[in-house]
Design a protein around this motif. Structure first.
Motif, short mmCIF file in Angstrom:
data_model
loop_
_atom_site.label_atom_id
_atom_site.label_comp_id
_atom_site.label_asym_id
_atom_site.label_seq_id
_atom_site.Cartn_x
_atom_site.Cartn_y
_atom_site.Cartn_z
N MET A 16 -16.30 -16.10 3.07
CA MET A 16 -14.94 -16.46 3.48
C MET A 16 -14.47 -17.73 2.77
N TYR A 17 -13.19 -17.71 2.37
CA TYR A 17 -12.55 -18.87 1.76
C TYR A 17 -11.20 -19.10 2.43
N ARG A 18 -10.74 -20.33 2.34
CA ARG A 18 -9.36 -20.64 2.71
C ARG A 18 -8.51 -20.59 1.45
N ASP A 19 -7.20 -20.45 1.64
CA ASP A 19 -6.32 -20.29 0.48
C ASP A 19 -6.22 -21.57 -0.34
N THR A 20 -6.74 -22.69 0.18
CA THR A 20 -6.75 -23.94 -0.58
C THR A 20 -7.99 -24.07 -1.46
N ASP A 21 -8.93 -23.13 -1.34
CA ASP A 21 -10.18 -23.22 -2.09
C ASP A 21 -10.04 -22.59 -3.47
N PRO A 22 -10.44 -23.28 -4.55
CA PRO A 22 -10.55 -22.59 -5.85
C PRO A 22 -11.70 -21.60 -5.79
N ILE A 23 -11.52 -20.45 -6.43
CA ILE A 23 -12.49 -19.35 -6.29
C ILE A 23 -13.28 -19.20 -7.59
N PRO A 24 -14.61 -19.27 -7.52
CA PRO A 24 -15.44 -19.10 -8.72
C PRO A 24 -15.63 -17.64 -9.10
N THR A 25 -15.09 -17.23 -10.22
CA THR A 25 -15.22 -15.84 -10.64
C THR A 25 -16.67 -15.47 -11.00
N ALA A 26 -17.48 -16.47 -11.28
CA ALA A 26 -18.87 -16.20 -11.65
C ALA A 26 -19.66 -15.56 -10.51
N GLY B 222 -1.85 -1.44 -4.86
CA GLY B 222 -3.03 -1.32 -5.69
C GLY B 222 -3.62 -2.68 -6.03
N ALA B 223 -4.91 -2.70 -6.34
CA ALA B 223 -5.61 -3.94 -6.67
C ALA B 223 -5.34 -4.33 -8.11
N ALA B 224 -5.43 -5.65 -8.38
CA ALA B 224 -5.23 -6.18 -9.72
C ALA B 224 -6.46 -6.98 -10.14
N PRO B 225 -6.94 -6.80 -11.38
CA PRO B 225 -8.11 -7.56 -11.83
C PRO B 225 -7.77 -9.03 -12.05
N VAL B 226 -8.79 -9.87 -11.88
CA VAL B 226 -8.63 -11.30 -12.15
C VAL B 226 -9.78 -11.78 -13.02
N THR B 227 -9.49 -12.82 -13.80
CA THR B 227 -10.46 -13.44 -14.69
C THR B 227 -10.38 -14.95 -14.51
N PRO B 228 -11.34 -15.71 -15.05
CA PRO B 228 -11.27 -17.17 -14.91
C PRO B 228 -9.93 -17.71 -15.40
N GLY B 229 -9.36 -18.62 -14.62
CA GLY B 229 -8.06 -19.20 -14.95
C GLY B 229 -6.89 -18.49 -14.32
N THR C 26 9.49 -14.30 4.57
CA THR C 26 9.71 -15.38 5.54
C THR C 26 8.42 -15.84 6.21
N PHE C 27 7.33 -15.09 6.02
CA PHE C 27 6.08 -15.44 6.71
C PHE C 27 5.16 -16.31 5.85
N GLY C 28 5.56 -16.59 4.61
CA GLY C 28 4.79 -17.52 3.81
C GLY C 28 4.22 -16.93 2.54
N LYS C 29 3.43 -17.73 1.85
CA LYS C 29 2.81 -17.32 0.59
C LYS C 29 1.34 -17.73 0.59
N LEU C 30 0.57 -16.98 -0.17
CA LEU C 30 -0.79 -17.39 -0.51
C LEU C 30 -0.81 -17.68 -2.01
N ASN C 31 -1.37 -18.82 -2.37
CA ASN C 31 -1.55 -19.18 -3.78
C ASN C 31 -3.02 -19.47 -4.01
N ILE C 32 -3.61 -18.74 -4.95
CA ILE C 32 -5.06 -18.80 -5.15
C ILE C 32 -5.34 -18.97 -6.63
N THR C 33 -6.26 -19.88 -6.94
CA THR C 33 -6.65 -20.13 -8.32
C THR C 33 -8.10 -19.75 -8.52
N PHE C 34 -8.38 -19.02 -9.60
CA PHE C 34 -9.74 -18.64 -9.96
C PHE C 34 -10.20 -19.49 -11.15
N PHE C 35 -11.47 -19.86 -11.13
CA PHE C 35 -12.02 -20.62 -12.27
C PHE C 35 -13.32 -19.98 -12.74
#
Length: 261
Positions: free
Chosen positions: A90-100, A236-243, A252-261
């Motif tokens: 589990m992560y919070r939306d403020t956590d940078p996510i390690p793709t490794a 549908g799902a979308a792939p993510v890579t570092p960066g 109106t209910f908000g946003k999630l912003n997530i960064t992968f490294f």
């Protein structure tokens, strides 16, 4: 089930556990175990769940997958499935996510629900709504320990419903009678990758939770107060890579912003 068949399920479970450590995917279980059925696939998943518990992790919730036509078509299956996630996933939306940590990660926009009371084995939708005491904006990172996402339903079930990690907001004030109308628009690095509404998740985002209560009851696994349940992707799902920078806009209910490294 014969001893040989039981041994085969244990062997595949061990292969999956090794894949978490090595980041080397495995053959599809349906090729390793001829005639693998859904019951056997869930047994492989349960063996992994117990291994996570034995090493000190706590199962804090369940994810329901393949609840929208978009995801069923994307993965070539025709029914929902479910998996588990632990506190370490589990992560919070403020956590940078390690793709490794992942092999071939993809992101899905969802809603998550925390139960304030135990659910009966065969709840009505009203029972489910009455049991929910918190709603979260959520992104699930799905990942495949199976080579090249080459999965049929039994493969993804065996692979913990392709769960990689769960990212949650703080609780948000979405009225339960508006869940079917909630919209989500997902962008990756500024490019829209998908959008949908709550009604695309089995007609209503709480319907999968109702389904899960019945399925788990058949396995003598109750849904209890405190459990957090992700009920499926809006698109549908979308792939993510570092960066990668991922944004999910829930209007109106908000946003999630997530960064992968």
């Amino acid at each position: 089930m014969t001893t040989t068949a039981t041994d085969a399920l244990h062997d595949v479970a061990q292969d999956f556990l090794a894949a978490y450590e090595s980041s080397q995917p495995i053959q599809p279980p349906r090729e390793t175990i001829p005639n693998l059925d859904v019951t056997g696939a869930y047994r492989i998943q349960q063996l992994q769940e117990q291994a996570f518990i034995d090493r000190g992790e706590q199962v804090v919730g369940r994810k329901i997958g393949l609840t929208s036509l978009a995801m069923q078509r994307q993965l070539g299956v025709d029914s929902p499935d479910f998996g588990f996630f632990t506190d370490a996933m589990m992560y919070r939306d403020t956590d940078p996510i390690p793709t490794a940590l992942f092999i071939a990660p993809k992101v899905e926009p969802e809603l998550a629900f925390r139960l304030g009371r135990d659910l009966p084995a065969d709840p009505t939708l009203d029972d489910v709504a009455a049991a929910v005491d918190a709603v979260y904006l959520a992104v699930e990172i799905i990942d495949s320990r199976v080579e090249d996402w080459n999965i049929a339903l039994v493969d993804t079930i065996a692979d913990n419903a392709s769960c990689g990690a769960v990212i949650l907001s703080e609780p948000v004030g979405i009225p339960l009678d508006q869940l079917a109308q909630v919209t989500a628009v997902m962008t990756v690095n500024g490019t829209e990758t998908g959008r949908g509404t709550g009604s695309e998740v089995m007609g209503h985002p709480l319907e999968p939770l109702k389904w899960l209560a019945g399925v788990l009851a058949a396995q003598s696994v109750p849904l209890k107060a405190g459990d957090i349940i992700l009920t499926g992707s809006f698109c549908g799902a979308a792939p993510v890579t570092p960066g990668a920078d991922v944004e999910v806009d829930y209007g109106t209910f908000g946003k999630l912003n997530i960064t992968f490294f």
